[in-house]
Motif scaffolding. Sequence first.
Motif, mmCIF file in Angstrom:
data_model
loop_
_atom_site.group_PDB
_atom_site.id
_atom_site.type_symbol
_atom_site.label_atom_id
_atom_site.label_comp_id
_atom_site.label_asym_id
_atom_site.label_seq_id
_atom_site.Cartn_x
_atom_site.Cartn_y
_atom_site.Cartn_z
ATOM 1 N N ASN A 7 10.193 6.954 -1.822
ATOM 2 C CA ASN A 7 9.868 6.097 -0.683
ATOM 3 C C ASN A 7 10.467 4.705 -0.848
ATOM 4 O O ASN A 7 10.972 4.107 0.109
ATOM 5 C CB ASN A 7 8.348 5.989 -0.525
ATOM 6 N N GLN A 8 10.416 4.174 -2.085
ATOM 7 C CA GLN A 8 10.990 2.852 -2.329
ATOM 8 C C GLN A 8 12.493 2.866 -2.062
ATOM 9 O O GLN A 8 13.043 1.891 -1.536
ATOM 10 C CB GLN A 8 10.724 2.415 -3.772
ATOM 11 N N VAL A 12 6.635 8.242 -4.828
ATOM 12 C CA VAL A 12 6.564 6.801 -4.559
ATOM 13 C C VAL A 12 7.950 6.174 -4.731
ATOM 14 O O VAL A 12 8.390 5.347 -3.918
ATOM 15 C CB VAL A 12 5.536 6.116 -5.496
ATOM 16 N N THR A 16 4.363 5.390 2.751
ATOM 17 C CA THR A 16 4.480 3.967 2.438
ATOM 18 C C THR A 16 4.787 3.187 3.710
ATOM 19 O O THR A 16 5.839 3.409 4.327
ATOM 20 C CB THR A 16 5.590 3.716 1.409
ATOM 21 N N ASP A 39 0.827 -1.209 0.000
ATOM 22 C CA ASP A 39 0.000 0.000 0.000
ATOM 23 C C ASP A 39 0.865 1.264 0.000
ATOM 24 O O ASP A 39 1.957 1.299 0.576
ATOM 25 C CB ASP A 39 -0.887 0.053 1.255
ATOM 26 N N VAL A 40 0.347 2.292 -0.645
ATOM 27 C CA VAL A 40 0.919 3.642 -0.562
ATOM 28 C C VAL A 40 -0.254 4.601 -0.406
ATOM 29 O O VAL A 40 -1.238 4.511 -1.150
ATOM 30 C CB VAL A 40 1.740 4.013 -1.808
ATOM 31 N N TYR A 92 7.811 3.281 8.606
ATOM 32 C CA TYR A 92 7.142 3.995 7.517
ATOM 33 C C TYR A 92 8.144 4.948 6.874
ATOM 34 O O TYR A 92 9.058 5.446 7.535
ATOM 35 C CB TYR A 92 5.943 4.815 8.026
ATOM 36 N N ARG A 113 -2.146 0.120 -4.537
ATOM 37 C CA ARG A 113 -2.560 -1.101 -3.836
ATOM 38 C C ARG A 113 -2.240 -2.298 -4.716
ATOM 39 O O ARG A 113 -2.472 -2.269 -5.918
ATOM 40 C CB ARG A 113 -4.045 -1.063 -3.474
#
Length: 1283
Positions: free
Chosen positions: A930-931, A927, A834, A813-814, A847, A886
């Motif tokens: 965050n990865q 995103v 995330t 999930d993000v 997180y 998702r």
Amino acid sequence: MGKMLAGKFKFAIDRGGTFTDVYAICPDGRERVTKLLSVDPSNYPDAPREGIRRILEEELGNKMPANQPLDTSMIDWIRMGTTVATNALLERKGERMALVITSGFRDLLYIGNQARPKIFDLKIEMPEGLYEAVVEAKERVILDSPRCQLTTKGRQVDATNGEKLWVIEELDQEHVKRELEKIRDKGISSIAVVLMHSYIYPAHEEIIEKIARSVGIESVSLSSKIMPMMRIVPRGFTAASDAYLTPHIQRYLQGFCSGFKNELDGVNVLFMQSDGGLTPMDSFSGSRAILSGPAGGVVGYARTLYGSVSNGLPVIGFDMGGTSTDVSRYDGAWEHVFETTIAGVTIQAPQLDVNTVAAGGGSMLFFRDGMFVVGPDSAGAHPGPTCYKKGGPLTVTDANLRLGRLIPEYFPKIFGKHENEPLDSVATANAFQQLTQQVNELFEMTEEEVAMGFINVANEAMCRPIRALTQAKGHDTSRHILACFGGAGGQHACAIARSLGMKVVLIHRYSGILSAYGMALADVVREEQEACSKPYQIDNFDYIDQRIDLLSKRCRESLISRGFHPDQVHTEPYLHMRYDRTDCALLCGPAGPGSSSRPTSSHGDFLESFVEKYKTEFGFTIDGRPVIVDDIRVRGIAKTGIQTAKTLPAATSPATSITTSPIYFEGGYRDCSVFLLKDLLPGHSIPGPAMIIDQLGTIIVEPNSTAELTAQGDLRITIHDAPTSSIGLELDAVQLSIFSHRFMSIAEQMGRILQRTSVSTNIKERLDFSCALFGPDGGLVSNAPHIPVHLGAMQEAVQYQLRARGSDILPGDVFLSNHPSAGGSHLPDLTVITPVFWETQQKPVFYVASRGHHADIGGITPGSMPPHSHMLDEEGAVFKSFVLVRDGVFREAELIDALNAPGKIDVPGASGTRNLHDNLSDLRAQVAANQKGIGLVSELMVYYGLEVVQQYMAYVRHNAEMAVRSLLKEVAQKSGQRLEAEDFMDDGTRICLSVAIDPSQGSATFDFTGTGCQVWGNTNAPRAVSLSAIIYCLRSLVGHDIPLNQGCLVPIQVIIPDGCLLNPYPEAGVVGGNVLTSQRVVDVVLRAFGACAASQGCMNNITFGDETIGYYETVAGGSGAGPYWNGRSGIHSHMTNTRITDAEVLERRYPVILRSFCLRKGSGGHGKYRGGDGISRELFFRQTMTLSVLTERRVYAPYGLAGGGDGAKGSNSLLRRNGVLLNLGAKCSVHVHAGDSFRLLTPGGGGYGLEDSEGNKPVVTAMATKFTERGSVYEFRSLQESA
């Protein structure tokens, strides 16, 4: 009787801050090196000359008295790099000079980019200006604008690049002459001239030069000649630095020459420039001399260690000396930057990207709030470390000495009263004994463990910027070789390489003097540059080719006139290129011939080179966007043909050590063999642990490493895999510091990915974003950069998701959020969150999140920051807990619907997002960032284990908590247990604060009860904004670096009643609360603590545009005075630090004329210490547009404190073209017409204390020397902290 030698001596010299290094080639080819103190007036007047004298005396056998001029008959050439310019700039000991600038801009260089250098310093300290007088030249040149709806009055002229310009005010030559005569009569003989748009129209500057010469001004630096590039502020700084430094350098050179017979006539003397090229002594100028010394080191390792020696891998240069640590990179081509800031002066000139990241061996050691801290304070060259026998503090050098990593017997004996004594091991041991006692009040550690701990922390602190330097350009740090040099680098190289994942360390045989050695290998360089400002397209290729040819001809003629044969000379053309409507220009050479089938320049395809470079650095290209050529540059290079590489005979027997010595490593002392570098031969292999010594430095070969000598006599150390050391769950002070650096590094690396992969100007170029790491409870662990308004808000956003979603948080999930009641600050700040799952854990173990300011997300005005909104849905798209990803699927269709939703409300002007493409691209970039964070923390957990990582997340937060508790106890003791303050917004809304401190616990309650109710408008501030303001204030009051995380708020209970201005109901408008009310909250908190008077208390948000263009700026004002300091004028304060758009860029991109931008004299509050002055800024509109202002402190003045006077209130006025003057009030939106003028007066800061008759001079506080950061890594962080 002297020796008779055939041939002559050649000398290459690096005059550094602490030591001067000399490399000499004797007539018979032998090499000599020596090292001496740079400043030793009791023994010699000039270190470079003394180094030459000593070698000549020893080699020739002739006595050469130090006080007599040297015979130069045996000297072929001298090449030198020097810190003379850098030191003069740092110490402000240059030439007395004046600034001549376009009328209306007298304070432009004082204001600079309006950002303060350290965002948490209440006492804003900026280096003093270079000029002592200003002449405002009555003249004005403007660009010809196709958007202009007025008939321009004036004389049309051609620019150097073919553009049309208008002279709307002719240069008043008589006025300039009168003013320059006054300057001359003051004894000032050097001036810098910088006029608006002179980079493409130098005529007025050239006239002023003639006038100056005619009245007796000796030195004239024209910005149009020094660096003809757009942007008046850095160009002006560059011209000012040239006027300030060049006469100073010329005097030094005259003094240097006077130490030789015939003043070096007949000797080829060359000086190293910042760009890595040599230049004749008479061409050596101030603005190109700043990196003269460090540039030699880059040339040294690039020419000797890159290529076959490095197996084709790029090389990271790691130059650690006594007073600074420099980091650079080489991958077959010089990495130049064209703008860098040093000592508060932004210099626009080609420079190698040398990053000064630490204070070197002189970095001071502290044990603070339970944490080991290294630097940034430095012992400097004087007094130096404790072991230098001058009463200095403990430093990294002392730690190495205490651990046996330096052996006094083999270190230069240059200490003590007569400078003939060894390092003082006893003093260092005594100092560590005292420091260990301090540490053992909280922990149980031996002296060696304490010293080793500081070494480990210092190494990790230096690894962070190395990671930043490589990843900024899209490179893998581990895919590099570490080239170590400098006197102190060899003691740290193995550990740093291992930490960065590198497998090889290369140490040149002259690593201790590699900067000097690099001077011998460098080429002579001549550069020519001019502005272009044209698109790279077929109808401009002929023009570009003609200009390249002309500049190339100038370079060749200049070098040939210096005695070089035409066959030795070649030229390299470059274009400074950027995508239209972006600020990120890249210097691009041409791709190889035949590399492209499209029409291109006859010199090669520059576009292909630009696209490839842009994609490498940023991860994508912008299809269909025109590419602009800002500048054309040609670099002429004359090869000197110096070859010094030699092949040594191979070893025929094993290496023989001279002794063994105990050296401390993790786990205890190890008896290590000690070798002399001069005894080693190719083929010798030395397994670690071991020590290798030469006369210029000490090298530690750590356990699980092997050193070998190459055929050229350089050391190659291979780093082998080492057994993983386990860390327990109990608190370890050293690991606490290291994990704190690691967590910050993760947030920084996330930010690099976000910047590289985003597309919008706000995120990619203004760097208006934050990335952060959170614990399993959603509490903040680390974030970067420290944008004040994001500090507490991000944590609130993550913790809202935990509360709102409960068990509905799944792997993959993000979430997307921006709602004020869900931890948002204002709607354009979109937060992507995330959760991270680990192995068999059922709940997220931590997180990561990234928050970026999106230029538009819909609402009633473009830019999503309406000055007249009342409800939240008028301000743009709203997300509380939107599932962005998702099951690995980016939910684009649902996201587009949500971004377009604001257009469906029944409000005039309502619109969905006006910039959907950028929204989608930037959210994907968030995103991806965050990865990156997930990957980096996962690596930590694989290495250390989940429990250890989570435990140290808690420990780092606890450390911040301890710092805040200590602060609160101190405040309670000085100011009492109850503090109160209040202030008012311009609409009369009261902000009330009561602080109750528990001195026994070091805790406090911040109670905002009594604050007025939420307003019908948009100055309501979400609760998260107030939390950010409190964290900002606490960090500012602590006064030194602490981890900024959840721990800061653990001792704090915050009470904010529902429905008040600072905790509005969910539907309230909030866009002004983030940029205005946040400042007032800070004013109230600092007033309660009695810390300082109010700063301007406003961000002065100004927006103008139409349906095709839009511009937004915030404008600085005065900062508040404090108990022992005057406020700074023309600076941003507290919750913002945004840079202002350069005046020339503003006028090129938008249909406006900036008529004036200067300080508002006398607007700071009176007192024992004066508040800083605000700013006066006037914009003239050339077409019809809409102007919006969102400001404060127009009714209630910034308060003075302790009897000090209030700062002046601000004002916003509009002068219509028909002569009608309008007061716009604090907040409004109005149509402006061509010919209208907007005048902004920003508030001054409050004064502090009653005026008295003692002269009211600020107290000069004793400050440790701090190393001066510079380079692209520093510029990036500074830009982030000014978002």
